[in-house]
Design an enzyme around this catalytic site. Structure first.
Site, mmCIF file in Angstrom:
data_model
loop_
_atom_site.group_PDB
_atom_site.id
_atom_site.type_symbol
_atom_site.label_atom_id
_atom_site.label_comp_id
_atom_site.label_asym_id
_atom_site.label_seq_id
_atom_site.Cartn_x
_atom_site.Cartn_y
_atom_site.Cartn_z
ATOM 1 N N CYS A 110 0.809 -1.374 -0.094
ATOM 2 C CA CYS A 110 0.151 0.027 0.157
ATOM 3 C C CYS A 110 0.996 1.213 -0.137
ATOM 4 C CB CYS A 110 -0.841 0.149 1.071
ATOM 5 S SG CYS A 110 -0.116 0.246 2.573
ATOM 6 N N CYS A 165 25.016 3.023 3.496
ATOM 7 C CA CYS A 165 26.174 3.241 3.073
ATOM 8 C C CYS A 165 26.921 2.166 2.584
ATOM 9 C CB CYS A 165 27.206 3.767 4.323
ATOM 10 S SG CYS A 165 26.501 3.681 5.895
ATOM 11 N N HIS A 192 31.300 2.643 8.725
ATOM 12 C CA HIS A 192 30.902 3.509 7.411
ATOM 13 C C HIS A 192 31.902 2.768 6.322
ATOM 14 C CE1 HIS A 192 29.046 6.517 5.063
ATOM 15 N NE2 HIS A 192 30.387 7.304 5.056
ATOM 16 N N ASP A 209 32.653 10.562 -1.127
ATOM 17 C CA ASP A 209 31.693 10.040 -0.463
ATOM 18 C C ASP A 209 30.273 9.910 -1.120
ATOM 19 O OD1 ASP A 209 29.667 8.856 1.335
ATOM 20 O OD2 ASP A 209 30.840 9.221 3.046
ATOM 21 N N GLU A 212 27.035 11.267 0.632
ATOM 22 C CA GLU A 212 26.833 12.615 0.625
ATOM 23 C C GLU A 212 27.306 13.606 -0.560
ATOM 24 O OE1 GLU A 212 26.114 13.271 4.398
ATOM 25 O OE2 GLU A 212 25.582 11.418 3.648
HETATM 26 ZN ZN LIG Z 1 0.752 -1.423 3.643
#
Ligand SMILES: [Zn+2]
Length: 331
Positions: A110, A165, A192, A209, A212
């Site tokens: 949904c 990440c 990270h 990166d 970012e």
């Molecule tokens: Zn749902």
């Protein structure tokens, strides 16, 4: 032994201990971190699969990227080269058009928001695609439950084009390779990962990166996000390096480096570089040794620098709660 000698011996022992050298006779292989680094070093080799690189060519909007790089070069100040601009164009396309960030997936039934209810083992298909763990979410509206498999292999990521990440850094580093750049996958002990690309114009490894859209901002984690770090290790197919001091300028504010004595890390990195470079020509090996020297000097120079506090952005990706839990919510 007289008192002076025994005092001297005790002082030496304490100094060695403080340096983490008390077990210098212990073989490097006896530390779990040694094996973890070896295992991590396999990541960039998975990007070399020619079939995957063909897939990349069909996914990348080459014309657009090359046009964009030309434009950036024309508008640029000459500090960067065409290759760097191509990576910057890739970075922008990757973040804004190709990959998406997932805090919690939308309900597939949904489209409402979902919340995490637990973890599950990967099924056979997910395992085959390189999935190590599956997060299970429940819809806030219709209670439908669905799986979010976390992939750390390029092939499924080129299709799913989503994640956090880990997924971002894996897919982006691979695409840098596919575009012909030398690229490192950088692993950080505090959960990270990011990329470094070798700039032929500047003759150095540059921080990138993809989450970012950050290019050459190595202080973004320590000073922008307020992240406490201990180890950052970069892995490419011809250059493995402990790059921690590029990212951690103020080690006193970081996390302690206590996974093993330093000689273990030096040993494993030296042996990986020897192994990875052994098939290369003597000329190529010697160029890489020169590069090692330059990088070592660069990394040492950061130790001497004062804290450079500039206006670095706080973390963009991830929900506020998630960032706070990870200690990345800024200072
Ligand atoms: Zn749902």
């Amino acid at each position: 032994m007289n008192f002076q000698a025994i005092t001297e011996r005790f002082k030496n022992m304490m100094q060695q201990k403080a340096k983490g050298l008390s077990n210098a006779s212990q073989p490097p292989e006896s530390f779990p971190f040694y094996h973890q680094i070896r295992q991590l070093s396999q990541e960039p080799w998975t990007y070399e699969d020619p079939e995957l690189q063909d897939m990349a060519m069909s996914v990348l909007p080459l014309e657009k990227l090359f046009e964009e790089a030309t434009k950036r070069e024309n508008d640029g100040n000459g500090l960067w080269g065409y290759q760097d601009y191509l990576i910057q164009s890739l970075l922008s396309w990757f973040k804004h058009e190709f990959f998406s960030w997932v805090n919690s997936p939308k309900c597939e039934s949904c489209q409402s928001d979902t919340h995490l209810i637990g973890a599950s083992r990967p099924n056979a298909e997910e395992s085959f695609q390189g999935c190590n763990n599956v997060e299970v979410y429940q819809c806030n509206t219709c209670s439908h439950q669905q799986r979010f498999p976390r992939y750390n292999k390029v092939r499924p990521l080129l299709h799913s084009r989503k994640g956090r990440c880990g997924e971002w850094a894996c897919c982006f580093t691979f695409l840098c390779r596919a575009l012909g750049s030398r690229a490192r996958w950088v692993w950080n002990a505090e959960d990270h990962v990011w990329t470094e690309v070798y700039s032929f114009k500047q003759n150095r490894w540059v921080h990138v990166d993809s989450c970012e859209e950050s290019f050459d901002q190595p202080l973004i984690y320590e000073q922008g996000w307020g992240k406490k770090m201990s180890y950052c290790i970069g892995f490419s197919i011809d250059s493995v390096r402990d790059v921690s001091s590029r990212y951690i300028r103020n080690p006193e504010n970081g996390n302690p480096r206590n996974r093993c004595p330093e000689y273990v890390i030096e040993h494993v990195i030296r042996s990986l570089n020897e192994e990875f470079r052994s098939p290369l020509t003597a000329d190529d090996r010697s160029k890489l040794l020169d590069e090692d020297k330059r990088e070592k000097e660069e990394l040492l120079s950061y130790r001497k620098q004062e804290d450079v506090t500039s206006a670095l952005p706080a973390r963009q990706t991830g929900s506020d709660d998630w960032k706070r839990v990870r200690g990345e919510g800024g200072k």
